[in-house]
Structure formats: structure tokens, C-alpha cells
Design an enzyme around this catalytic site. Structure first.
Site, mmCIF file in Angstrom:
data_model
loop_
_atom_site.group_PDB
_atom_site.id
_atom_site.type_symbol
_atom_site.label_atom_id
_atom_site.label_comp_id
_atom_site.label_asym_id
_atom_site.label_seq_id
_atom_site.Cartn_x
_atom_site.Cartn_y
_atom_site.Cartn_z
ATOM 1 N N ARG A 243 0.846 -1.183 0.000
ATOM 2 C CA ARG A 243 0.000 0.000 0.000
ATOM 3 C C ARG A 243 0.887 1.240 0.000
ATOM 4 O O ARG A 243 1.874 1.306 0.736
ATOM 5 C CB ARG A 243 -0.904 0.039 1.241
ATOM 6 C CG ARG A 243 -2.073 -0.919 1.225
ATOM 7 C CD ARG A 243 -3.134 -0.542 0.184
ATOM 8 N NE ARG A 243 -4.271 -1.437 0.216
ATOM 9 C CZ ARG A 243 -4.387 -2.551 -0.497
ATOM 10 N NH1 ARG A 243 -3.414 -2.924 -1.319
ATOM 11 N NH2 ARG A 243 -5.469 -3.306 -0.417
ATOM 12 N N GLU A 272 -4.151 6.955 -4.594
ATOM 13 C CA GLU A 272 -4.574 6.353 -5.877
ATOM 14 C C GLU A 272 -5.955 6.842 -6.288
ATOM 15 O O GLU A 272 -6.815 6.984 -5.422
ATOM 16 C CB GLU A 272 -4.610 4.822 -5.733
ATOM 17 C CG GLU A 272 -3.237 4.226 -5.527
ATOM 18 C CD GLU A 272 -3.269 2.715 -5.334
ATOM 19 O OE1 GLU A 272 -4.309 2.082 -5.596
ATOM 20 O OE2 GLU A 272 -2.240 2.179 -4.898
ATOM 21 N N HIS A 290 -1.417 -0.308 -9.753
ATOM 22 C CA HIS A 290 -1.953 -1.273 -8.756
ATOM 23 C C HIS A 290 -2.427 -2.561 -9.448
ATOM 24 O O HIS A 290 -3.629 -2.868 -9.443
ATOM 25 C CB HIS A 290 -3.100 -0.631 -7.965
ATOM 26 C CG HIS A 290 -3.399 -1.364 -6.677
ATOM 27 N ND1 HIS A 290 -3.830 -0.745 -5.533
ATOM 28 C CD2 HIS A 290 -3.333 -2.687 -6.366
ATOM 29 C CE1 HIS A 290 -4.029 -1.640 -4.588
ATOM 30 N NE2 HIS A 290 -3.728 -2.834 -5.063
HETATM 31 C C1 8YV Z 1 -6.525 -6.056 -5.022
HETATM 32 C C2 8YV Z 1 -4.827 -5.741 -3.139
HETATM 33 O O1 8YV Z 1 -6.505 -5.905 -6.382
HETATM 34 O O2 8YV Z 1 -5.999 -7.573 -2.225
HETATM 35 C C3 8YV Z 1 -5.372 -6.560 -2.026
HETATM 36 O O3 8YV Z 1 -5.134 -6.173 -0.859
HETATM 37 O O4 8YV Z 1 -4.107 -4.866 -2.930
HETATM 38 C C4 8YV Z 1 -5.119 -5.914 -4.575
HETATM 39 O O5 8YV Z 1 -4.260 -6.878 -5.088
HETATM 40 C C5 8YV Z 1 -7.474 -5.073 -4.439
HETATM 41 O O6 8YV Z 1 -7.324 -4.895 -3.097
HETATM 42 C C6 8YV Z 1 -8.887 -5.479 -4.708
HETATM 43 O O7 8YV Z 1 -9.779 -4.883 -3.826
#
Ligand code: 8YV
Length: 328
Positions: A243, A272, A290
Site C-alpha cells: 500500500r 490512488e 496497482h
Molecule cells: C486487489 C490488493 O486488487 O488484495 C489486495 O489487498 O491490494 C489488490 O491486489 C485489491 O485490493 C482489490 O480490492
């Protein structure tokens, strides 16, 4: 009399097989044109739904949760990170939260290695030169990056993804160093020949590449602060597939501009989809939108996890991926 199916509101477009299965099992409201919901629309969805299926682009904050209807009992997050959900507010409202761990581990670890290679070997920069029609031909001293074999990788967060990164990194000849809330089991440390650092500050000063693989929580917000980033060596690279909030993005950009670190590979950002404009102008910043878990297989697996979590919950059982606040 059969019980009415629960109303499941899905905030974004999911893979078709998942949507079809959801419609068979539940009274499902889809978002066919995939337009992200506004906060007002999210509140409205939470007012009506029995189950809400949000993604990283939805902020399920206190306002959403306090205005949610009595029917709302489950937030089945499509994603592993749950920093988009106010877990304390959900607990207070008696709403269960689930996520989708495990199924995006390998894809995210692959993307981490891709970013390590892309930044140290200048992949994106080279591609831009070719596409821009600027390539003058081979030269012995042009486009030189850095060898990754023999270098030290410092992993922040040795959970599932951090461990999968470490396994790959060994194959590339990197030595594994890590910082984690807890030291991992000695058998895993032995397998990875990993060095545990009790002090993140000390690890940062000793490694060539840093990979951020911890979740974003109040405790990890700006874990890589301006002060800590200054501990890195000038030849160091930083990659982040976790993140954006874990790194002070502005401080990172300033250090790149000043030549105080060699480069970065970022798949995630603090605000983002906005990206710090300073990063956009830098050749030594590899920037991705992302896409760490963006494989068809991964997204279908995530959807299946969401379905299993909803089904077990509505059948009166504890869902397999129930999020406990203390885990984050
Ligand atoms: C997802 C991610 O695409 O799962 C996670 O925590 O960061 C990502 O890979 C995204 O969160 C989908 O909501």
C-alpha cells in the site's frame, strides 16, 4: 417456507463466472458499468444490503457504517488488504468483515520480483527509448543497470507475500533480510537463509533493495518515513506492492530527485489513482497502476473466496476468512 435470499451488493464489476455464480446463490446487485460508487452511493448500498462486497476503491468508513441499515451483517471484501474498511466501526455495529488472503500471494510476489528487475535493470526506461524511436544502437556503456544477484534484499513484512518474495529472491541469488512484527519460525528462516533484523532502521542501512510487503495499518502508516528513508544507501532500490501509505511518497520522490537512492518500483500510491507529479517525471521510477494481483486466475480465485465467505456466513457459520482487528 424457504428463506429469502440475502441481498448482496457488489460495488465493482467482477469476473463474469463469479457474477453468474453470485446471481445463482444470492439476490445479487451488480455494478455492470464498473463506475466506482460515490460515498453517498456507498451509504445507500449499505442501507439496503445484507452483504456488501467492496474493493480497495471503496472507503467503508465510520459514516458508511453508522448509516448502514440493520440488515447489513457482512462486509465480504474483494481483496486481502482491509485498510479500506473501518474495522473498529464495523465491530461496534456488529458487522463481520472478511477478506481474500492466500489466493493473490504468488501473483503479488511475481509482481514484486518484476519491479525489482524492472527498476535495477531499467526495463521501463529501455522500452520508452525503443518506442520513442530514440535508440541509436548498442553501446558498451549505455543503459547500465545493476546486477541483482549477490545483493541484499530487505523485506518489510514476512507474511505470506513476503515469504513468497523471499523464495523467489533466493532463486535470483539475492540474500534475504527481513523485518517483521514477529520473528518467523526457525525452519522457515533456515529454508530461506534469512537474516532477521529487530531494528528496521538497521536493516535499511544494510540492504541494497527494500521490498514493502506489510499491510497498511495505523501502525505501518509512513513506516518508511522521511527519516527512515534517509538511512538507505545511495545505490538502494525501493519496491512497493503493498500500500502506498506505508511510504512517505513525497519524501521518496525528493530523494530520487536528489539522487539519494538509485530507483523505485511502485505498484501502489498514497492517493490512488493520483500519483505524485514529481514521480511522473523521473526515469528511475517504475510506476504501475496497482496491478499486483491482476491475473484472471487470481481475480476468479478472489471471487470464489468472497462467495465461500458469504455462503458460510449466511448459512450461520463462521466464514473462513473472517478478519480479526488484531491481525491488522
Ligand atoms: C486487489 C490488493 O486488487 O488484495 C489486495 O489487498 O491490494 C489488490 O491486489 C485489491 O485490493 C482489490 O480490492
Amino acid at each position: 417456507m424457504p428463506q429469502a435470499k440475502p441481498l448482496v451488493v457488489v460495488t465493482r464489476k467482477l469476473p463474469e463466472v463469479i457474477e453468474i455464480r453470485m446471481m445463482e446463490l444470492f439476490d445479487t446487485r451488480l455494478n455492470r458499468d464498473d463506475k466506482p460508487l460515490s460515498q453517498a452511493e456507498l451509504i445507500e448500498a449499505a442501507r439496503q444490503a445484507d452483504v456488501l462486497v467492496p474493493t480497495v476503491t471503496d472507503r467503508i468508513d465510520k459514516a458508511v457504517l453508522t448509516q448502514a441499515g440493520q440488515r447489513l451483517r457482512l462486509i465480504a471484501n474483494f481483496g486481502t488488504g482491509v485498510d479500506n474498511v473501518d474495522l473498529a466501526a464495523a465491530r461496534e455495529r456488529g458487522v463481520t468483515v472478511t477478506n481474500t488472503p492466500g489466493v493473490l500471494t504468488e501473483d503479488t510476489a511475481d509482481m514484486t520480483m518484476a519491479l525489482i528487475l524492472a527498476s535495477a535493470r531499467r526495463l521501463a526506461e529501455g522500452e520508452r527509448v525503443v518506442r520513442g524511436g530514440e535508440w541509436q544502437g548498442w553501446s558498451p556503456t549505455w543503459m547500465l543497470g545493476h546486477r541483482i544477484s549477490g545483493k541484499r534484499l530487505g523485506i518489510i513484512g514476512m507474511g505470506r507475500i513476503g515469504t513468497a518474495v523471499a523464495r523467489r529472491a533466493r532463486g535470483f541469488g539475492l540474500s534475504v533480510h527481513y523485518f517483521n512484527r514477529r520473528r518467523v519460525h526457525e525452519s522457515l528462516e533456515r529454508e530461506l537463509e534469512a537474516t532477521y533484523w529487530e531494528s528496521l532502521d538497521q536493516m535499511l542501512a544494510h540492504v541494497d533493495i527494500v521490498s514493502v510487503n506489510c499491510p497498511h495499518t495505523p501502525a505501518t502508516y509512513h513506516l518508511l518515513s522521511a527519516r527512515r528513508l534517509k538511512l538507505l544507501q545511495p545505490q538502494a532500490y525501493v519496491v512497493n506492492t503493498s500500500r502506498g501509505e506505508v511510504i512517505d511518497e513525497e519524501a521518496l520522490a525528493e530523494m530520487l530527485i536528489a539522487g539519494e537512492i538509485a530507483g523505485v518500483g511502485l505498484d501502489v500510491f498514497e492517493r490512488e489513482p493520483a500519483i505524485n507529479p514529481k514521480l511522473l517525471g523521473l526515469d528511475n521510477a517504475v510506476l504501475l497502476p496497482h496491478m499486483g494481483s491482476a491475473t484472471i486466475e487470481g481475480r476468479v480465485d478472489m471471487g470464489e473466496k468472497v462467495i465461500i465467505n458469504i455462503k458460510t456466513f449466511v448459512d450461520g457459520h463462521t466464514p473462513p476468512d473472517r478478519v480479526i482487528e488484531a491481525m491488522f
